[in-house]
Motif scaffolding. Structure first.
Motif, PDB file in Angstrom:
ATOM      1  N   TYR A  94       0.813  -1.216   0.000  1.00  0.00           N
ATOM      2  CA  TYR A  94       0.000   0.000   0.000  1.00  0.00           C
ATOM      3  C   TYR A  94       0.845   1.264   0.000  1.00  0.00           C
ATOM      4  CZ  TYR A  94      -4.430  -2.365   0.004  1.00  0.00           C
ATOM      5  OH  TYR A  94      -5.527  -3.107  -0.394  1.00  0.00           O
ATOM      6  N   LEU A  95       2.098   1.186   0.439  1.00  0.00           N
ATOM      7  CA  LEU A  95       3.000   2.300   0.206  1.00  0.00           C
ATOM      8  C   LEU A  95       3.234   2.474  -1.285  1.00  0.00           C
ATOM      9  CD1 LEU A  95       5.705   1.890   3.011  1.00  0.00           C
ATOM     10  CD2 LEU A  95       4.131   3.815   2.733  1.00  0.00           C
ATOM     11  N   GLU A  96       3.396   1.363  -2.002  1.00  0.00           N
ATOM     12  CA  GLU A  96       3.581   1.462  -3.447  1.00  0.00           C
ATOM     13  C   GLU A  96       2.348   2.069  -4.116  1.00  0.00           C
ATOM     14  OE1 GLU A  96       5.674  -1.307  -6.467  1.00  0.00           O
ATOM     15  OE2 GLU A  96       3.591  -1.985  -6.412  1.00  0.00           O
ATOM     16  N   LYS A  97       1.163   1.689  -3.643  1.00  0.00           N
ATOM     17  CA  LYS A  97      -0.057   2.283  -4.203  1.00  0.00           C
ATOM     18  C   LYS A  97      -0.073   3.798  -4.043  1.00  0.00           C
ATOM     19  CE  LYS A  97      -3.037  -1.768  -3.407  1.00  0.00           C
ATOM     20  NZ  LYS A  97      -3.497  -1.998  -4.792  1.00  0.00           N
ATOM     21  N   ARG A  98       0.616   4.278  -2.994  1.00  0.00           N
ATOM     22  CA  ARG A  98       0.696   5.728  -2.764  1.00  0.00           C
ATOM     23  C   ARG A  98       1.977   6.322  -3.346  1.00  0.00           C
ATOM     24  NH1 ARG A  98      -2.553   7.479   1.554  1.00  0.00           N
ATOM     25  NH2 ARG A  98      -1.774   9.546   0.941  1.00  0.00           N
ATOM     26  N   GLY A  99       2.712   5.540  -4.118  1.00  0.00           N
ATOM     27  CA  GLY A  99       3.894   6.055  -4.801  1.00  0.00           C
ATOM     28  C   GLY A  99       5.144   6.114  -3.950  1.00  0.00           C
ATOM     29  N   VAL A 100       5.210   5.320  -2.887  1.00  0.00           N
ATOM     30  CA  VAL A 100       6.352   5.355  -1.973  1.00  0.00           C
ATOM     31  C   VAL A 100       7.158   4.074  -2.117  1.00  0.00           C
ATOM     32  CG1 VAL A 100       7.100   5.519   0.431  1.00  0.00           C
ATOM     33  CG2 VAL A 100       5.091   6.805  -0.347  1.00  0.00           C
ATOM     34  N   ARG A 101       8.464   4.207  -2.296  1.00  0.00           N
ATOM     35  CA  ARG A 101       9.354   3.065  -2.411  1.00  0.00           C
ATOM     36  C   ARG A 101       9.652   2.476  -1.032  1.00  0.00           C
ATOM     37  NH1 ARG A 101      14.664   4.584  -4.454  1.00  0.00           N
ATOM     38  NH2 ARG A 101      14.258   6.629  -3.520  1.00  0.00           N
ATOM     39  N   SER A 102       9.986   1.181  -1.015  1.00  0.00           N
ATOM     40  CA  SER A 102      10.340   0.543   0.254  1.00  0.00           C
ATOM     41  C   SER A 102      11.247  -0.647   0.001  1.00  0.00           C
ATOM     42  CB  SER A 102       9.079   0.089   1.010  1.00  0.00           C
ATOM     43  OG  SER A 102       8.415  -0.956   0.323  1.00  0.00           O
ATOM     44  N   THR A 103      11.942  -1.039   1.056  1.00  0.00           N
ATOM     45  CA  THR A 103      12.711  -2.283   1.079  1.00  0.00           C
ATOM     46  C   THR A 103      12.237  -3.105   2.254  1.00  0.00           C
ATOM     47  OG1 THR A 103      14.687  -1.340   0.039  1.00  0.00           O
ATOM     48  CG2 THR A 103      14.982  -3.314   1.374  1.00  0.00           C
ATOM     49  N   VAL A 104      11.890  -4.371   2.007  1.00  0.00           N
ATOM     50  CA  VAL A 104      11.428  -5.287   3.049  1.00  0.00           C
ATOM     51  C   VAL A 104      12.582  -6.193   3.438  1.00  0.00           C
ATOM     52  CG1 VAL A 104       9.824  -7.150   3.628  1.00  0.00           C
ATOM     53  CG2 VAL A 104       9.054  -5.249   2.199  1.00  0.00           C
ATOM     54  N   HIS A 423      -1.116   6.063   6.506  1.00  0.00           N
ATOM     55  CA  HIS A 423      -0.786   7.113   7.466  1.00  0.00           C
ATOM     56  C   HIS A 423       0.581   7.722   7.165  1.00  0.00           C
ATOM     57  CE1 HIS A 423      -1.404   9.263  11.191  1.00  0.00           C
ATOM     58  NE2 HIS A 423      -0.202   8.909  11.606  1.00  0.00           N
ATOM     59  N   MET A 424       1.563   6.873   6.851  1.00  0.00           N
ATOM     60  CA  MET A 424       2.890   7.383   6.531  1.00  0.00           C
ATOM     61  C   MET A 424       2.882   8.173   5.226  1.00  0.00           C
ATOM     62  SD  MET A 424       5.363   4.205   7.706  1.00  0.00           S
ATOM     63  CE  MET A 424       6.896   5.146   7.589  1.00  0.00           C
ATOM     64  N   ALA A 425       2.113   7.695   4.249  1.00  0.00           N
ATOM     65  CA  ALA A 425       2.028   8.424   2.977  1.00  0.00           C
ATOM     66  C   ALA A 425       1.420   9.801   3.190  1.00  0.00           C
ATOM     67  CB  ALA A 425       1.217   7.617   1.972  1.00  0.00           C
ATOM     68  N   ASP A 426       0.400   9.887   4.032  1.00  0.00           N
ATOM     69  CA  ASP A 426      -0.187  11.199   4.358  1.00  0.00           C
ATOM     70  C   ASP A 426       0.837  12.096   5.046  1.00  0.00           C
ATOM     71  OD1 ASP A 426      -2.594  10.383   3.300  1.00  0.00           O
ATOM     72  OD2 ASP A 426      -3.491   9.889   5.243  1.00  0.00           O
ATOM     73  N   TYR A 427       1.621  11.494   5.936  1.00  0.00           N
ATOM     74  CA  TYR A 427       2.661  12.260   6.643  1.00  0.00           C
ATOM     75  C   TYR A 427       3.692  12.793   5.653  1.00  0.00           C
ATOM     76  CZ  TYR A 427       6.860  13.041   9.462  1.00  0.00           C
ATOM     77  OH  TYR A 427       7.983  13.568  10.021  1.00  0.00           O
ATOM     78  N   PHE A 428       4.117  11.949   4.707  1.00  0.00           N
ATOM     79  CA  PHE A 428       5.080  12.399   3.703  1.00  0.00           C
ATOM     80  C   PHE A 428       4.501  13.546   2.879  1.00  0.00           C
ATOM     81  CE2 PHE A 428       6.837   7.814   3.605  1.00  0.00           C
ATOM     82  CZ  PHE A 428       7.674   8.101   4.676  1.00  0.00           C
ATOM     83  N   GLN A 429       3.242  13.445   2.513  1.00  0.00           N
ATOM     84  CA  GLN A 429       2.612  14.496   1.709  1.00  0.00           C
ATOM     85  C   GLN A 429       2.522  15.815   2.465  1.00  0.00           C
ATOM     86  OE1 GLN A 429      -1.138  13.034   0.225  1.00  0.00           O
ATOM     87  NE2 GLN A 429      -0.177  11.769  -1.350  1.00  0.00           N
ATOM     88  N   SER A 430       2.501  15.734   3.792  1.00  0.00           N
ATOM     89  CA  SER A 430       2.438  16.957   4.602  1.00  0.00           C
ATOM     90  C   SER A 430       3.798  17.622   4.731  1.00  0.00           C
ATOM     91  CB  SER A 430       1.918  16.637   6.003  1.00  0.00           C
ATOM     92  OG  SER A 430       2.924  16.021   6.794  1.00  0.00           O
ATOM     93  N   SER A 431       4.828  16.993   4.146  1.00  0.00           N
ATOM     94  CA  SER A 431       6.209  17.471   4.206  1.00  0.00           C
ATOM     95  C   SER A 431       6.777  17.425   5.619  1.00  0.00           C
ATOM     96  CB  SER A 431       6.312  18.903   3.643  1.00  0.00           C
ATOM     97  OG  SER A 431       5.903  18.921   2.292  1.00  0.00           O
ATOM     98  N   GLY A 432       6.140  16.643   6.489  1.00  0.00           N
ATOM     99  CA  GLY A 432       6.669  16.475   7.835  1.00  0.00           C
ATOM    100  C   GLY A 432       6.321  17.577   8.793  1.00  0.00           C
ATOM    101  N   GLY A 433       5.537  18.537   8.344  1.00  0.00           N
ATOM    102  CA  GLY A 433       5.123  19.596   9.251  1.00  0.00           C
ATOM    103  C   GLY A 433       4.021  19.115  10.181  1.00  0.00           C
ATOM    104  N   ARG A 434       3.798  19.833  11.233  1.00  0.00           N
ATOM    105  CA  ARG A 434       2.750  19.542  12.219  1.00  0.00           C
ATOM    106  C   ARG A 434       2.835  18.089  12.711  1.00  0.00           C
ATOM    107  NH1 ARG A 434       0.473  20.954   7.760  1.00  0.00           N
ATOM    108  NH2 ARG A 434      -0.855  19.094   7.699  1.00  0.00           N
TER     109      ARG A 434
END
Length: 478
Positions: A94-104, A423-434
């Motif tokens: 689901y990170l990939e669905k939001r365009g985020v790369r990962s390593t497992v 949740h992490m994808a939303d956080y990344f989109q917020s640029s880490g603010g707030r």
């Protein structure tokens, strides 16, 4: 009261109390003297005279202090996911669905999946699901995922009879609803197939991440001193003593504190292959393919893997999985990585004796299996839960997912991974603010989770008391 979250998994932000922190930043500060650099940049920390840029000096203080990243989140962040069970795999998907790369990173030698374990023994071959036996789908989001597996031919509905087996051989079938699903070729191939069509997910296995180090605005992961990459955020998708050791000196005290509050029970698994079918005295055809065993000290579940996976077409050996009660496993617990031979023989004998008792056979009359293997799942089942789908620390850019956060089953694991990914994808989109708006689960209280020895299932209300009376999702979790 324990809350069960459906497809719309609401995450309530928690207020972060300001702990003593280490600040990881790429913003340069004039150092009092020349310091080593990494990638041409000098990391800036508060109280530099104490910590400087040395990873070793940083490591000494992380047990007491909260890491706080102040570097901007890049446009193309990458996440390190430690654990390749259902929760970690769902998070990666689901990170990939939001365009985020990962390593497992996964420790599995034979494949991914964690407790979605299937063992195949050649040359017969013998096949055993030796952990998760089946699963159900009550949440619409997970049901959609399962529908995709059905269409790909990865899973099918288990039509075999399942019920409760009282000591002495009295069997009572359970209703066939809700549908029960199994892997077509066992549980592990489901996990191995999940990432087969992905492009933004890298898998490293077998790999046992032994250290997490915050440095230069990123998390640096290593295995016994060997660098394994650097990541903008990390996910802990496993639990137990290894996870506690990993987090104990990572600089994530709130994350580590919640993980340490988790209580886990153990289960022994005995794999046994018989030349002839097992018998229940007085019965004609054998009445079940899987049964919850009641009234026997050493056995809580038994299933015929041959019938389950190959149906009535198989004329070969009968491969059975027997799971112990948690009480028996607690009394006979040893390090699962190094089981003494004497303990293995003792447990095997006691469990086979329990099979005799359950089936109502005279003592010593159970046919001798020609193949056996004993395994201890040291962290099989949670006994308590915070009842929230995921935990996330935005200051340290680290999260936790796993079945124990919602209950004790495969569906809970998937929902937890999905929730953390979004949740992490939303956080990344917020640029880490707030960051205070994205902190979840860091101070949630844990509540007891009660259920059957091998998990929680629909239709077992007579023997299962849980904290989720409005959502009966009692599914197998081993």
């Amino acid at each position: 009261m324990l809350c069960y979250f459906h497809s719309s998994l609401f995450l309530q932000p928690l207020k972060i109390h300001k702990p003593l922190t280490i600040v990881c930043s790429t913003q340069p500060k004039p150092p009092p003297r020349k310091r080593p650099t990494v990638d041409g940049q000098r990391p800036a920390f508060r109280n530099r005279k104490n910590y400087g840029a040395s990873r070793r000096s940083i490591q000494k203080t992380l047990k007491q202090e909260q890491v706080t990243f102040t570097t901007p989140i890049p446009d193309d962040p990458i996440v390190g996911i430690i654990g390749g069970g259902m929760a970690g795999l769902a998070c990666a998907l689901y990170l990939e669905k939001r365009g985020v790369r990962s390593t497992v990173f996964d420790t599995g030698v034979h494949g991914l999946g964690g407790r979605m374990g299937t063992r195949i023994v050649d040359p017969q071959p013998l096949i055993f699901d030796h952990a998760a036996q089946f699963f159900t789908a009550s949440d619409p989001q997970f049901a959609g995922l399962v529908q995709g597996w059905l269409e790909q031919g990865l899973v099918r509905e288990w039509q075999g009879t399942i019920g409760e087996l009282e000591v002495g051989g009295h069997f009572v079938p359970l209703p066939s609803s809700p549908p029960r699903y199994i892997g077509v070729n066992g549980m592990r191939p489901i996990a191995d197939s999940l990432l087969s069509q992905t492009r933004m997910i890298n898998v490293e296995r077998p790999c046992w991440i032994s250290k997490l180090e915050p440095f230069n605005g990123m998390w640096h992961l290593s295995e016994n001193g060997k660098p394994c990459g650097k990541f903008d955020a990390i996910v802990i998708a496993h639990n137990g003593k290894c996870a506690n050791r990993l987090l104990g000196s990572s600089g994530l005290p709130l994350i580590a504190g919640q993980m340490k509050r988790l209580e886990l029970s153990s289960i022994w698994a005995l794999l046994a292959a018989f030349e002839d079918p097992l018998q229940i005295p007085g019965e004609g055809a054998f009445p079940f393919e899987g049964a919850f065993v009641r009234g026997v000290d050493s056995i809580s579940w038994m299933a015929n893997n041959t019938k389950k996976l190959q149906g009535s077409h198989s004329n070969g050996p009968h491969c059975w999985t027997f799971l112990s009660t948690t009480a028996y496993a607690k009394r006979n617990k040893v390090p699962q990585e190094n089981i003494p031979n004497a303990t293995a023989e003792k447990v095997k004998a006691a469990m086979l004796l329990g099979v005799e008792e359950a089936l109502g056979l005279p003592k010593g009359s159970l046919q001798k299996p020609f193949y056996t293997r004993i395994q201890l799942w040291g962290a099989a089942l949670p006994t308590n839960t915070p009842g929230i789908p995921c935990i996330f620390d935005p200051l340290g850019r680290a999260g936790i997912c796993g079945d124990w956060l919602l209950g004790s089953n495969l569906e809970s694991a998937a929902l937890s991974g999905i929730s953390l990914a979004n949740h992490m994808a939303d956080y990344f989109q917020s640029s880490g603010g707030r960051p205070e708006e994205f902190a979840v689960g860091l101070r949630n209280e844990f509540q007891p989770l009660r259920g059957h020895d091998i998990g929680q299932f629909p239709g077992l209300e007579s023997q299962t008391q849980t904290q989720m009376p409005t959502q009966q999702s009692y599914q197998l979790a081993t």
